[in-house]
Design an enzyme around this catalytic site. Structure first.
Site, PDB file in Angstrom:
ATOM      1  N   HIS A 156       0.820  -1.210   0.000  1.00  9.26           N
ATOM      2  CA  HIS A 156       0.000   0.000   0.000  1.00  9.26           C
ATOM      3  C   HIS A 156       0.853   1.258   0.000  1.00  9.26           C
ATOM      4  O   HIS A 156       0.432   2.297  -0.520  1.00  9.26           O
ATOM      5  CB  HIS A 156      -0.890   0.016   1.247  1.00  9.26           C
ATOM      6  CG  HIS A 156      -2.128  -0.823   1.136  1.00  9.26           C
ATOM      7  ND1 HIS A 156      -3.310  -0.358   0.602  1.00  9.26           N
ATOM      8  CD2 HIS A 156      -2.370  -2.097   1.523  1.00  9.26           C
ATOM      9  CE1 HIS A 156      -4.224  -1.312   0.657  1.00  9.26           C
ATOM     10  NE2 HIS A 156      -3.682  -2.377   1.215  1.00  9.26           N
ATOM     11  N   ASP A 163      -7.668  -1.396  -0.918  1.00 11.50           N
ATOM     12  CA  ASP A 163      -8.597  -2.323  -0.274  1.00 11.50           C
ATOM     13  C   ASP A 163      -9.981  -1.845  -0.674  1.00 11.50           C
ATOM     14  O   ASP A 163     -10.360  -0.695  -0.391  1.00 11.50           O
ATOM     15  CB  ASP A 163      -8.438  -2.293   1.246  1.00 11.50           C
ATOM     16  CG  ASP A 163      -7.103  -2.874   1.688  1.00 11.50           C
ATOM     17  OD1 ASP A 163      -6.550  -3.707   0.953  1.00 11.50           O
ATOM     18  OD2 ASP A 163      -6.610  -2.486   2.762  1.00 11.50           O
ATOM     19  N   GLU A 245      -6.762 -12.208   0.770  1.00  9.06           N
ATOM     20  CA  GLU A 245      -7.671 -11.108   1.118  1.00  9.06           C
ATOM     21  C   GLU A 245      -8.557 -10.775  -0.069  1.00  9.06           C
ATOM     22  O   GLU A 245      -8.084 -10.219  -1.062  1.00  9.06           O
ATOM     23  CB  GLU A 245      -6.881  -9.858   1.527  1.00  9.06           C
ATOM     24  CG  GLU A 245      -5.977 -10.073   2.733  1.00  9.06           C
ATOM     25  CD  GLU A 245      -5.169  -8.831   3.065  1.00  9.06           C
ATOM     26  OE1 GLU A 245      -5.058  -7.946   2.199  1.00  9.06           O
ATOM     27  OE2 GLU A 245      -4.654  -8.748   4.179  1.00  9.06           O
ATOM     28  N   HIS A 248      -8.168  -7.015  -1.414  1.00  6.84           N
ATOM     29  CA  HIS A 248      -6.851  -6.410  -1.645  1.00  6.84           C
ATOM     30  C   HIS A 248      -6.442  -6.569  -3.108  1.00  6.84           C
ATOM     31  O   HIS A 248      -6.282  -7.690  -3.601  1.00  6.84           O
ATOM     32  CB  HIS A 248      -5.852  -7.113  -0.723  1.00  6.84           C
ATOM     33  CG  HIS A 248      -4.430  -6.636  -0.832  1.00  6.84           C
ATOM     34  ND1 HIS A 248      -3.771  -6.044   0.222  1.00  6.84           N
ATOM     35  CD2 HIS A 248      -3.536  -6.680  -1.846  1.00  6.84           C
ATOM     36  CE1 HIS A 248      -2.527  -5.753  -0.141  1.00  6.84           C
ATOM     37  NE2 HIS A 248      -2.371  -6.129  -1.397  1.00  6.84           N
TER      38      HIS A 248
END
EC number: 3.4.13.22
Length: 274
Positions: A156, A163, A245, A248
């Site tokens: 990130h 996200d 995830e 993500h």
């Protein structure tokens, strides 16, 4: 699951290289613009709202409703900053979803290194388990590093990772989180979890649990269809999903593939566009 899963899914040899990169000089655009001043974003960074104003934003780390239980360092404003290429790709994905009666919603975008450092400090404090019941009820806090949920670097911080989820239109407002309110496990049925106006994907955002793995076979029916809607829409625009995830995604090729920035999440961090 804010599996602050470090940067790319690389083998151990590449992981060691990340520590070297972290110590490398940052570009001049990130350098402080004067003694005592905060670092600035390179001109390639934009506010997502300026590129794709219809994408909803629910920036959880600006609030206390996250796995730490407090506002995270570096989040000066509840806004999404991304590289320009990432923002344009999200805008294309949004146009596709709007035609089908959906909208994208981001929970987190660019994340300064100081925020990742905040996560690391929290993870080392084994006595602080105030948000455990919601975000990691089945994971012992002393295993967060070993199990890959927390790491010292995050993709990130390079600006091309978000996200993100999908909400059906019209997207209803959600009530604010009240610190201290009873917590419900992030994998509980949607009607029991903290209210979120997004579609049901089987878990909440930042759920530290294997049920959050994108292709977990226990996620079926409409929940699986919703995950695939998000995944296929973003993959079509050049994003790749982190398998652990469902929320993500990283736009590839990354504008900054090996630089971890630390400017604050704030309009003042951006370079004025002429």
């Amino acid at each position: 699951m804010r599996r602050i899963r470090t940067a790319p899914r690389a083998p151990l040899a590449a992981a060691a290289a990340l520590l070297v990169l972290a110590a490398a000089p940052v570009p001049a655009a990130q350098a402080a613009s004067g003694r005592g001043h905060e670092p600035k974003a390179p001109e390639e960074f934009v506010a997502l709202h300026d590129v794709a104003p219809t994408i909803r934003q629910d920036i959880r780390y600006f609030t206390r409703h996250n796995f730490v239980g407090e506002r995270i360092d570096g989040y000066r404003r509840p806004m999404c900053l991304v590289t320009r290429d990432t923002g344009r790709a999200l805008a294309r994905a949004q146009r596709s979803l709007l035609r089908r009666g959906y909208t994208l919603k981001v929970y987190d975008c660019y994340r300064p290194q100081r925020a990742v450092d905040h996560f690391v400090r929290w993870a080392k404090d084994l006595d602080d388990q105030r948000m455990k019941r919601e975000f990691y009820p089945r994971v012992a806090k002393n295993r967060l590093f070993e199990d890959g949920y927390i790491a010292e670097k995050s993709g990130h911080s390079r600006g091309s990772t978000v996200d993100i989820t999908v909400a059906e239109l019209p997207a209803r407002p959600t009530r604010p989180y009240h610190p201290g309110e009873p917590l419900v496990p992030c994998y509980a049925p949607q009607e029991e979890r903290f209210p979120d106006n997004s579609v049901d994907t089987g878990t909440g955002f930042d759920c530290f649990d294997t049920l959050a793995h994108t292709d977990d076979p226990r996620i079926t029916g409409k929940q699986r269809a919703n995950r695939l809607l998000l995944k296929r829409t973003l993959e079509h625009e050049g994003f790749s999903n982190l398998p652990e995830e469902w929320w993500h995604f990283t736009h590839e090729p990354e504008t900054f593939s090996d630089t971890y920035f630390d400017f604050p999440v704030s309009p003042r961090s951006l370079t004025p566009q002429h």
